[in-house]
Scaffold this motif. Sequence first.
Motif, PDB file in Angstrom:
ATOM      1  N   ILE A  47       0.902  -1.276  -0.006  1.00  0.00           N
ATOM      2  CA  ILE A  47       0.056  -0.013  -0.056  1.00  0.00           C
ATOM      3  C   ILE A  47       0.763   1.383  -0.117  1.00  0.00           C
ATOM      4  O   ILE A  47       0.492   2.120  -0.671  1.00  0.00           O
ATOM      5  N   LEU A  48       2.014   1.195   0.846  1.00  0.00           N
ATOM      6  CA  LEU A  48       2.967   2.305   0.913  1.00  0.00           C
ATOM      7  C   LEU A  48       3.648   2.604  -0.100  1.00  0.00           C
ATOM      8  O   LEU A  48       4.128   3.812  -0.435  1.00  0.00           O
ATOM      9  N   ASP A  49       3.979   1.678  -1.007  1.00  0.00           N
ATOM     10  CA  ASP A  49       4.731   1.580  -2.195  1.00  0.00           C
ATOM     11  C   ASP A  49       4.360   2.880  -3.141  1.00  0.00           C
ATOM     12  O   ASP A  49       5.296   3.771  -3.698  1.00  0.00           O
ATOM     13  N   GLY A  50       3.031   2.814  -3.356  1.00  0.00           N
ATOM     14  CA  GLY A  50       2.484   4.061  -4.369  1.00  0.00           C
ATOM     15  C   GLY A  50       2.830   5.350  -3.628  1.00  0.00           C
ATOM     16  O   GLY A  50       3.198   6.261  -4.538  1.00  0.00           O
ATOM     17  N   MET A  51       2.847   5.388  -2.492  1.00  0.00           N
ATOM     18  CA  MET A  51       2.837   6.755  -1.671  1.00  0.00           C
ATOM     19  C   MET A  51       4.291   7.068  -1.456  1.00  0.00           C
ATOM     20  O   MET A  51       5.140   6.351  -1.847  1.00  0.00           O
ATOM     21  N   ASP A  52       4.400   8.392  -0.696  1.00  0.00           N
ATOM     22  CA  ASP A  52       5.944   8.768  -0.731  1.00  0.00           C
ATOM     23  C   ASP A  52       6.390   8.184   0.639  1.00  0.00           C
ATOM     24  O   ASP A  52       7.439   8.614   1.325  1.00  0.00           O
ATOM     25  N   TYR A  53       5.531   7.173   1.304  1.00  0.00           N
ATOM     26  CA  TYR A  53       6.068   6.806   2.550  1.00  0.00           C
ATOM     27  C   TYR A  53       6.574   5.315   2.553  1.00  0.00           C
ATOM     28  O   TYR A  53       6.389   4.476   1.626  1.00  0.00           O
ATOM     29  N   GLY A  54       7.081   4.876   3.653  1.00  0.00           N
ATOM     30  CA  GLY A  54       7.783   3.502   3.733  1.00  0.00           C
ATOM     31  C   GLY A  54       7.326   2.854   5.010  1.00  0.00           C
ATOM     32  O   GLY A  54       6.250   3.411   5.956  1.00  0.00           O
ATOM     33  N   ARG A  55       7.954   1.945   5.553  1.00  0.00           N
ATOM     34  CA  ARG A  55       7.539   1.126   6.676  1.00  0.00           C
ATOM     35  C   ARG A  55       7.820   2.013   7.939  1.00  0.00           C
ATOM     36  O   ARG A  55       7.092   1.682   9.075  1.00  0.00           O
ATOM     37  N   ALA A  56       8.858   2.685   7.831  1.00  0.00           N
ATOM     38  CA  ALA A  56       8.951   3.537   8.894  1.00  0.00           C
ATOM     39  C   ALA A  56       7.864   4.624   9.344  1.00  0.00           C
ATOM     40  O   ALA A  56       7.396   4.930  10.617  1.00  0.00           O
TER      41      ALA A  56
END
Lengths: 166, 166
Positions: A40-49
């Motif tokens: 899910i986060l892959d598309g956005m500018d976010y990661g696991r952190a």
Amino acid sequence: MSEAASGGESLLFLTDEQLRKGIEAMFFAYRGFTADPDRILDGMDYGRAHHRAIHFIHRSPGTTVNNLLSILGVTKQSLNRVLRTLIDDGLVESRVGRVDKRERHLFLTPKGADLERTLSDAQRARMRAAYRAAGPVAVQGFRQVLEAMMDPDQRRQYQTLKEGGA
Amino acid sequence: MSEAASGGESLLFLTDEQLRKGIEAMFFAYRGFTADPDRILDGMDYGRAHHRAIHFIHRSPGTTVNNLLSILGVTKQSLNRVLRTLIDDGLVESRVGRVDKRERHLFLTPKGADLERTLSDAQRARMRAAYRAAGPVAVQGFRQVLEAMMDPDQRRQYQTLKEGGA
DNA sequence: GAAGTTACGTCAGCCTTGTTGACTTTCCAA
DNA sequence: TTGGAAAGTCAACAAGGCTGACGTAACTTC
């Protein structure tokens, strides 16, 4: 070992071979555990952190930066980078403390709560499927072993969170 | 749900709250899980990626690079960097395949086996303590839930490894 | 009220470990 | 003999850890 001789219940579950299987199970399972939010986060500018920060802010609204730091086990510089983007993007709100104005209390904005829900829905769906497949007795064992695997400090923090939410 | 109404055994273990605890338990336990090898590797020039490579080469001596790639779930470039240093440092030996000379078969050298033992001894010690504290029934549940949590592909690889070593 | 401590933020730089993309060499198999 | 697979390598980049240093505001202690 005396237990092996004394009873039918042997200690075969403590052999190196069994332990190795447990280790590999942890390795593969953790990949599955993080796979859905990561996707899910892959598309956005976010990661696991970012996910971790959002999770624990949701979990303990109003938590301070220092507290979050010790839960996540990272440096303030590392957390700050993540927190900065979340605040700038309007997912997290940072309020100056009332009693101690040095502290910043962290909250999810409605937008942040939306993302949190999306992420945790995905993660819980997998967890729920696993729990359902394994059954309540297995789940209890699962939790017991995981708790026993934590460092004492981590266990304390886990327990604190657990009670708070119960 | 009908089961909740039909029997005494409720589905309370599937509530969001219980699932959240499981998620947090995974988070904290995985930190403990990797802590000991990480500490050992910290002094050396290696990291967690090296540990993983060493573990699975030890586990399946003579495995090919491609096979290792699919187990670890990283790109060949990423694995190559890690493998390069291990080979250069004389911990891993890469032998050209007999039947297919394009393939490289990977083995631990005595020096590599030494490090593997050091790392896995540390990791198993924690695992053993956790297993012992939780008991055989809990351990069975632990493994069941972890397996159910894996992606199908990962589960297949895990099963293959499991059988091979049994 | 001055001095020290704490909480937080930030700049700068570094490391590990992941990623893509492009390219070569080697070698098997049709 | 030619196409494609396996392996290796170079380059560039990103996320997310880390350390060290420094600044500021606010609280605490003497």
